[in-house]
Design an enzyme around this catalytic site. Structure first.
Site, short mmCIF file in Angstrom:
data_model
loop_
_atom_site.label_atom_id
_atom_site.label_comp_id
_atom_site.label_asym_id
_atom_site.label_seq_id
_atom_site.Cartn_x
_atom_site.Cartn_y
_atom_site.Cartn_z
N HIS A 105 0.74 -1.06 -0.17
CA HIS A 105 0.05 0.06 0.05
C HIS A 105 0.85 1.12 -0.12
O HIS A 105 0.41 2.20 0.19
CB HIS A 105 -0.89 0.00 1.23
CG HIS A 105 -2.27 0.56 1.08
ND1 HIS A 105 -3.09 0.44 0.08
CD2 HIS A 105 -2.47 2.38 1.48
CE1 HIS A 105 -4.23 1.49 0.17
NE2 HIS A 105 -3.73 2.38 1.11
N ASP A 172 -7.22 4.98 9.38
CA ASP A 172 -8.74 5.03 8.69
C ASP A 172 -9.01 3.75 7.95
O ASP A 172 -10.09 3.34 7.95
CB ASP A 172 -8.81 6.39 7.80
CG ASP A 172 -9.03 7.56 8.47
OD1 ASP A 172 -9.44 7.52 9.79
OD2 ASP A 172 -8.68 8.53 8.18
N GLU A 288 -11.74 14.18 13.45
CA GLU A 288 -10.99 14.24 12.23
C GLU A 288 -11.82 15.39 10.92
O GLU A 288 -12.88 15.33 10.99
CB GLU A 288 -11.03 13.02 11.28
CG GLU A 288 -9.94 13.02 10.26
CD GLU A 288 -9.75 11.21 9.88
OE1 GLU A 288 -9.13 10.48 10.63
OE2 GLU A 288 -10.12 10.81 8.77
#
Length: 529
Positions: A105, A172, A288
């Site tokens: 990733h 997240d 957030e």
């Protein structure tokens, strides 16, 4: 031949050559980039040099860089990885580089190994291995989970929830490996309260660049422990991490509020993260912020929250160019179901969001933490996930966040009208980070992670890279002392500037734990290609 007569040496040579040729035949074609002596190791059959394997390990989520390894290791156990590193360090006349890859990733080749070996860590999770997520629940002391570095956080969550427990700090997106996020930091809206994921680790097993398997913690081999946390994979491969757990809630009250004034938006965020259990007041569990722009939808792929009111929100964004979304969450259980609304109302009292633009949802704890997954699956179905991601992640000091808004959000991004992905901006507390760790952050009590999570077509991503360069140049000229998260630099001097006062320590730890610069060459800190 006599019974005790020694076998002539030429027979031994012929046997060894025949054995190597037999193995080479199975793995053909072997590569001259790696020592043929590797083929004599037990892991040889799991070391693949075929183009299919090396091609798959040549790219990552970013789709910006391709770097071809000489081989890919599909390990059956940590012993395979240990043997590989030991061979490169101790046996090979010319050490080859090794990169541990989880989900791949990374966005700029950080998990690649030019002409070296990529280790596909997820293969440790196959059915032949015993479970590598083990929960220790304690009523008298801290509960924890012993987790393999190759495990996905989503699987850790499912395993711990069976015991009504959960890790305290999250990213997240949960389809990342434990070793991958701990090598960086691991951030989300919970970080103001519990710190990043690297602040919630008790112990690790690490394979160093010397080929040693070392258990480390704050009190045992502490130099290695702190170096590895946020160490970008430079000092060791995380094989196991002991993760702090807490009782898991059942439900989450999830709220979004919209702002047209950045000053009010940041002021309210900083107020909310200051309420953290002091004076008997239990604060929020998640804070957030993000941007909604004229050219971007009210919902982004990270979560579908606004089920209605799209037209009102779009009209507001068109009027102001940018509006700011403040997203907060309060966890609760059966014992507080009757008081959650009142608690939340008290916490949000006096905030300066736009009247009438507050939205509330009630979801399960699992659905909240896994909120990004549905957006990912939708993009995958549309062929919009496996595309270039020229992401830029920064830490911006609180003292300059207003300048960043005017110069970057309004001065570059809004004017260029190129936004093609979520933009996050939210505050965290520096006192939740341990300065002994390798991770680098601004030297202010509060700083803002800013995530420019852009995506593009396969052949038109360069304009976003140009925008990223313009943002970095603006910060440099304006004297905004940002730090890159998931840092990417092209020279040793830039890396030295990034680490600042930590550079000497970082370099010393490299000499101590990976003196031949075998590990994580894709970061290009001690390797160049």
């Amino acid at each position: 031949m006599a019974k005790n007569c020694p076998i002539p040496s030429y027979f031994i040579v012929i046997f060894v050559i025949s054995r190597l040729m037999s193995i080479i035949g199975k793995l053909s074609p072997w590569t001259s980039l790696l020592p043929t002596e590797l083929l004599s190791l037990d892991l040889a059959t799991r070391l693949h040099v075929d183009p299919n394997a090396t091609s798959l390990a040549s790219g990552d989520f970013g789709k910006l860089t391709r770097v071809t390894p000489a081989a890919v290791l599909y390990p059956s156990s940590q012993d395979d990885i240990l043997s590989l590193v030991r061979f490169s360090y101790s046996t090979s006349s010319v050490p080859f580089s090794i990169a541990a890859r989880g989900r791949g990733h990374s966005v700029r080749g950080q998990a690649m190994a030019h002409n070296g070996v990529v280790v596909e860590m997820r293969w440790l999770n196959n059915g032949d291995n015993p479970t590598r997520i083990n929960i220790s629940r304690s009523s008298s002391s801290a509960s924890y989970a012993d987790v393999g570095g190759e495990q996905l956080w989503i699987d850790v969550l499912h395993a711990t929830l069976e015991h009504r427990l959960a890790p305290r700090s999250w990213t997240d997106y949960l389809y990342l490996t434990v070793g991958g996020t701990l090598s960086n930091a691991g951030l989300s809206g919970q970080s103001f309260r519990h710190g990043p994921q690297i602040s919630n680790v008790y112990e690790m097993d690490v394979i160093t660049g010397r080929g040693e398997l070392v258990t480390c913690s704050k009190h045992l081999n502490s130099e290695l422990f702190y170096a590895v946390l946020g160490g970008l994979g430079q000092f060791g491969i995380i094989m196991r991490a002991r993760i702090a757990l807490e009782p898991a809630p059942n439900r989450v009250r999830w709220v979004r509020m919209l702002y047209d004034d950045f000053s009010a938006f940041t002021r309210d965020q900083e107020h909310l993260i200051s309420i953290n259990g002091g004076q008997g007041v239990k604060g929020l569990n998640y804070v957030e912020g993000s941007l909604i722009m004229d050219q971007s939808p009210a919902n982004n792929w990270r979560s579908s929250f606004f089920l209605t009111d799209h037209s009102r929100i779009t009209s507001l964004a068109t009027e102001h160019g940018i509006i700011y979304s403040l997203e907060v969450a309060k966890y609760y259980g059966d014992d507080t179901v009757d008081t959650i609304a009142e608690e939340l109302q008290l916490l949000l009292e006096g905030l300066s969001f736009i009247p009438g633009f507050i939205f509330t949802k009630d979801v399960s704890y699992l659905d909240f933490l896994n909120r990004v997954r549905s957006g990912e699956l939708k993009l995958q179905s549309q062929g919009l996930w496996d595309v270039p991601h020229p992401w830029l992640n920064l830490f911006v000091p609180k003292s300059r966040i207003m300048d960043f808004d005017s110069g970057v959000f309004k001065g570059i991004i809004l004017k260029q009208n190129k936004t093609t992905g979520p933009i996050l901006v939210y505050p965290v507390n520096r006192n939740m980070w341990d300065d002994r760790m390798s991770a680098v952050i601004p030297n202010e009590d509060i700083f803002y992670p800013v995530g420019l999570l852009q995506s593009s077509g396969m052949h038109d991503w360069e304009y976003l890279e140009d925008q990223n360069r313009e943002i970095l140049e603006f910060c440099d000229k304006a004297g905004i002392k940002i730090k890159q998260y998931f840092p990417h630099y092209k020279s040793k001097q830039e890396w030295m500037n990034h680490f600042g006062t930590k550079w000497d320590m970082f370099q010393d730890m490299k000499t101590k734990f990976d003196p031949k610069a075998i590990l994580s060459p894709g970061q290009r800190i001690f390797n160049s290609f």
